[in-house]
Design an enzyme around this catalytic site. Structure first.
Site, short mmCIF file in Angstrom:
data_model
loop_
_atom_site.label_atom_id
_atom_site.label_comp_id
_atom_site.label_asym_id
_atom_site.label_seq_id
_atom_site.Cartn_x
_atom_site.Cartn_y
_atom_site.Cartn_z
N ALA A 1 6.44 -7.99 -3.07
CA ALA A 1 7.35 -7.13 -3.85
C ALA A 1 7.59 -5.85 -3.09
CB ALA A 1 6.74 -6.80 -5.22
N GLU A 2 8.66 -5.18 -3.42
CA GLU A 2 8.77 -3.75 -3.15
C GLU A 2 7.99 -3.11 -4.29
OE1 GLU A 2 9.96 -1.94 -0.72
OE2 GLU A 2 10.71 -3.63 0.45
N THR B 1 2.91 -6.23 -13.29
CA THR B 1 2.33 -4.91 -13.51
C THR B 1 2.37 -4.50 -14.98
OG1 THR B 1 2.77 -2.57 -13.05
CG2 THR B 1 4.63 -4.02 -12.86
N ASP B 2 1.47 -3.60 -15.35
CA ASP B 2 1.51 -3.05 -16.72
C ASP B 2 2.72 -2.14 -16.93
OD1 ASP B 2 0.65 -0.91 -15.13
OD2 ASP B 2 -1.15 -0.47 -16.32
N GLU B 3 3.38 -1.73 -15.83
CA GLU B 3 4.51 -0.81 -15.97
C GLU B 3 5.70 -1.44 -16.70
OE1 GLU B 3 5.74 1.43 -12.63
OE2 GLU B 3 3.71 1.74 -11.93
N TYR C 1 11.78 0.28 -9.99
CA TYR C 1 10.69 -0.65 -9.64
C TYR C 1 10.26 -1.47 -10.85
CZ TYR C 1 5.87 -2.23 -9.23
OH TYR C 1 4.72 -3.00 -9.30
N LYS D 1 10.48 -5.56 -11.82
CA LYS D 1 9.30 -6.39 -12.11
C LYS D 1 9.45 -7.03 -13.49
CE LYS D 1 6.08 -7.02 -10.03
NZ LYS D 1 5.77 -8.01 -8.96
P1 NAD Z 1 2.33 -3.67 -1.20
O1 NAD Z 1 3.59 -2.88 -1.12
O2 NAD Z 1 1.08 -3.10 -0.62
O3 NAD Z 1 2.55 -5.09 -0.51
C1 NAD Z 1 3.71 -5.85 -0.68
C2 NAD Z 1 3.73 -6.92 0.40
O4 NAD Z 1 4.91 -7.74 0.18
C3 NAD Z 1 3.85 -6.35 1.83
O5 NAD Z 1 2.96 -7.02 2.69
C4 NAD Z 1 5.30 -6.65 2.22
O6 NAD Z 1 5.47 -6.84 3.62
C5 NAD Z 1 5.57 -7.93 1.43
N1 NAD Z 1 7.00 -8.13 1.16
C6 NAD Z 1 7.88 -7.23 0.66
N2 NAD Z 1 9.11 -7.78 0.57
C7 NAD Z 1 9.00 -9.07 0.99
C8 NAD Z 1 9.91 -10.16 1.13
N3 NAD Z 1 11.20 -10.03 0.78
N4 NAD Z 1 9.44 -11.33 1.58
C9 NAD Z 1 8.13 -11.46 1.94
N5 NAD Z 1 7.23 -10.48 1.85
C10 NAD Z 1 7.66 -9.29 1.39
O7 NAD Z 1 2.16 -4.03 -2.73
P2 NAD Z 1 0.82 -4.16 -3.61
O8 NAD Z 1 0.47 -2.84 -4.15
O9 NAD Z 1 -0.16 -4.96 -2.87
O10 NAD Z 1 1.40 -5.03 -4.84
C11 NAD Z 1 1.40 -6.46 -4.77
C12 NAD Z 1 1.90 -7.02 -6.08
O11 NAD Z 1 1.06 -6.57 -7.14
C13 NAD Z 1 3.32 -6.58 -6.44
O12 NAD Z 1 3.96 -7.66 -7.04
C14 NAD Z 1 3.10 -5.45 -7.45
O13 NAD Z 1 4.19 -5.36 -8.33
C15 NAD Z 1 1.85 -5.95 -8.15
N6 NAD Z 1 1.00 -4.92 -8.76
C16 NAD Z 1 0.57 -3.85 -8.02
C17 NAD Z 1 -0.31 -2.94 -8.58
C18 NAD Z 1 -0.86 -1.77 -7.80
O14 NAD Z 1 -1.59 -0.96 -8.35
N7 NAD Z 1 -0.55 -1.63 -6.51
C19 NAD Z 1 -0.73 -3.12 -9.92
C20 NAD Z 1 -0.26 -4.21 -10.65
C21 NAD Z 1 0.60 -5.12 -10.05
O1 DAU Z 2 0.40 0.43 -13.00
C1 DAU Z 2 0.55 -0.46 -11.92
C2 DAU Z 2 1.40 0.18 -10.85
O2 DAU Z 2 0.58 1.14 -10.20
C3 DAU Z 2 1.95 -0.83 -9.84
O3 DAU Z 2 2.83 -1.68 -10.51
C4 DAU Z 2 2.65 -0.14 -8.68
O4 DAU Z 2 3.04 -1.09 -7.71
C5 DAU Z 2 1.70 0.86 -8.06
O5 DAU Z 2 2.36 1.58 -7.04
C6 DAU Z 2 1.18 1.82 -9.13
O6 DAU Z 2 2.26 2.66 -9.63
P1 DAU Z 2 2.06 4.23 -9.87
O7 DAU Z 2 3.40 4.87 -9.82
O8 DAU Z 2 1.20 4.46 -11.05
O9 DAU Z 2 1.18 4.56 -8.55
P2 DAU Z 2 1.21 5.76 -7.48
O10 DAU Z 2 0.06 5.52 -6.57
O11 DAU Z 2 2.55 5.94 -6.87
O12 DAU Z 2 0.93 7.04 -8.39
C7 DAU Z 2 -0.21 7.10 -9.25
C8 DAU Z 2 -0.09 8.39 -10.06
O13 DAU Z 2 -0.30 9.51 -9.18
C9 DAU Z 2 1.28 8.60 -10.69
O14 DAU Z 2 1.10 9.21 -11.96
C10 DAU Z 2 1.99 9.56 -9.74
C11 DAU Z 2 0.85 10.39 -9.19
N1 DAU Z 2 0.97 10.90 -7.81
C12 DAU Z 2 1.36 10.04 -6.83
C13 DAU Z 2 1.44 10.45 -5.52
C14 DAU Z 2 1.88 9.51 -4.41
C15 DAU Z 2 0.61 12.22 -7.51
O15 DAU Z 2 0.24 13.01 -8.40
N2 DAU Z 2 0.67 12.63 -6.20
C16 DAU Z 2 1.07 11.80 -5.19
O16 DAU Z 2 1.10 12.24 -4.03
#
Ligand code: NAD
Ligand code: DAU
Length: 332
Positions: free
Chosen positions: A80-81, A121-123, A148, A152
């Site tokens: 995902a993005e 995601t919970d978002e 985003y 999702k």
């Molecule tokens: P990330 O941005 O670290 O990784 C995304 C990966 O997907 C990267 O390796 C990227 O190269 C790949 N990718 C992007 N576009 C692509 C495409 N078109 N084809 C093939 N590969 C592609 O993301 P993450 O934080 O590891 O999140 C992974 C999944 O988990 C996502 O679906 C996100 O919505 C979900 N998620 C993330 C969180 C969080 O806290 N990060 C929480 C809940 C759910």
């Molecule tokens: O809830 C799950 C989601 O969590 C996933 O679906 C997303 O992929 C993941 O990126 C994450 O989203 P958030 O927007 O919650 O995460 P982020 O790390 O960008 O930010 C976490 C919190 O911190 C948010 O309230 C914004 C704040 N923040 C973020 C950055 C980058 C700051 O205060 N300072 C910062 O520099």
């Protein structure tokens, strides 16, 4: 089940999942990853070549996906993005990867009748008030706030429709905020840890009262394996580890664990439409499938994560300057 196709397996949670699968099962894994700015080959280093294969490609490439899906027993879709701030700047790749990419995967699993697990995601549920005793459940109505989270949410709804209309054997999980090793330095916790290492003051959006429900990425992985193994087709499971913390508390803890004064950070411009609070009720996953998180102490999980970034500078250093330059442009 002998082999998995893991999309996005070179990203943060996907790579942690691949490491978890190699350590805890005898499955083989093909990673399909486009290696966008967020993907990193180094995240898969050290894994056994006879069990893990990285294929660089796009999930929206229908011919490639059709061939790969036909040769695997199940698909776990992480690609995902994933970053809210980027989606506010340019939503276009979010629509292409999160919506069209998911559609392409669904058509392939439909045609080849393969098991599919969709990572979300919970978002998708929007946000909660700080003083609301409620937490998100599988019944909470969808109400996403950002480009985003709306893409999702759209992808989740595609999965539900493909289950109902075409009988696709899919499950969905919606997880809260993950932390742990190999997370891109654009995200909150790694950004502040690496800022501290570089002698830059951490950056808190607004007042920092926003609450996130932190879970270690390894617990997310064990939950996904549990759902793949025991989950009921067509069902959604919420994944969370009761880790609610406001952002100010997290920044202060990073500073304290780094041996610095807890007020040595700056307030910067808030995120547009910034969700206030996320909170997960994961009772269904725990009671129906018997899952429980292993990381119950956020402080020690965070300390281990800080150690990981200190010990693995070569992994994150190439991304750091570019990421901070982007934040400067966005005013954060
Ligand atoms: P990330 O941005 O670290 O990784 C995304 C990966 O997907 C990267 O390796 C990227 O190269 C790949 N990718 C992007 N576009 C692509 C495409 N078109 N084809 C093939 N590969 C592609 O993301 P993450 O934080 O590891 O999140 C992974 C999944 O988990 C996502 O679906 C996100 O919505 C979900 N998620 C993330 C969180 C969080 O806290 N990060 C929480 C809940 C759910
Ligand atoms: O809830 C799950 C989601 O969590 C996933 O679906 C997303 O992929 C993941 O990126 C994450 O989203 P958030 O927007 O919650 O995460 P982020 O790390 O960008 O930010 C976490 C919190 O911190 C948010 O309230 C914004 C704040 N923040 C973020 C950055 C980058 C700051 O205060 N300072 C910062 O520099």
């Amino acid at each position: 089940m002998r082999n998995l196709l893991v999309t996005g397996g070179a990203g943060f949670i996907g790579s942690n999942f691949v490491h978890h699968v190699i350590d805890h099962t005898d499955l083989s894994v093909t990673v399909l990853d486009k290696l966008t700015y967020a993907g990193n080959r180094a995240s898969l280093e050290g894994l056994p070549a006879e069990r893990v294969n990285l294929l660089v490609g796009d999930i929206a490439d229908a011919d490639l996906v059709d061939d790969l899906v036909s040769r695997h027993d199940a698909v776990v879709h992480f690609a995902a993005e994933s970053h809210n701030d980027n989606s506010l700047h340019d939503p276009s790749p979010f629509l292409q990867t999160n919506i069209i990419g998911t559609y392409v995967l669904l058509e392939a699993v439909r045609k080849h009748e393969k098991r599919y697990h969709h990572i979300s995601t919970d978002e998708v549920y929007g946000d909660l008030e700080l003083d609301d005793p409620a937490r998100f459940t599988e019944q909470t109505p969808y109400n996403p706030s950002s480009p985003y989270s709306s893409t999702k949410a759209g992808s989740d709804l595609l999965v539900r429709a493909w289950v109902r209309s075409f009988g696709v054997q899919a499950t969905i999980s919606n997880c809260s905020n993950n932390y742990g090793p190999r997370q891109h330095v654009e995200k909150f916790i790694p950004r502040q840890i690496t800022n501290v290492i570089d002698g830059i003051r951490p950056r808190l959006y607004g007042e920092g009262l926003n609450v996130r429900d932190w879970i270690h990425a390894d617990d997310h992985s064990s939950a996904v394996l549990t759902i793949l193994d025991k989950g009921a087709v067509g069902e959604t499971y919420l994944i969370g580890a009761d880790g609610e913390k406001d952002n100010k508390t997290v920044i202060e803890l990073i500073l304290e664990l780094s041996g610095l004064p807890t007020d040595a950070y700056d307030h910067v411009t808030d995120r547009a439409g910034h969700d206030l609070r996320y909170a997960i009720d994961s009772s269904k996953l725990r009671s129906e499938l018997g899952w429980a998180p292993a990381f119950s102490d956020f402080r020690s999980g965070l300390a281990a994560t800080i150690d990981w970034y200190r010990e693995n500078e070569a992994w994150w250093r190439p991304q750091k300057a570019q990421t901070e330059a982007k934040y400067q442009q966005l005013g954060h």
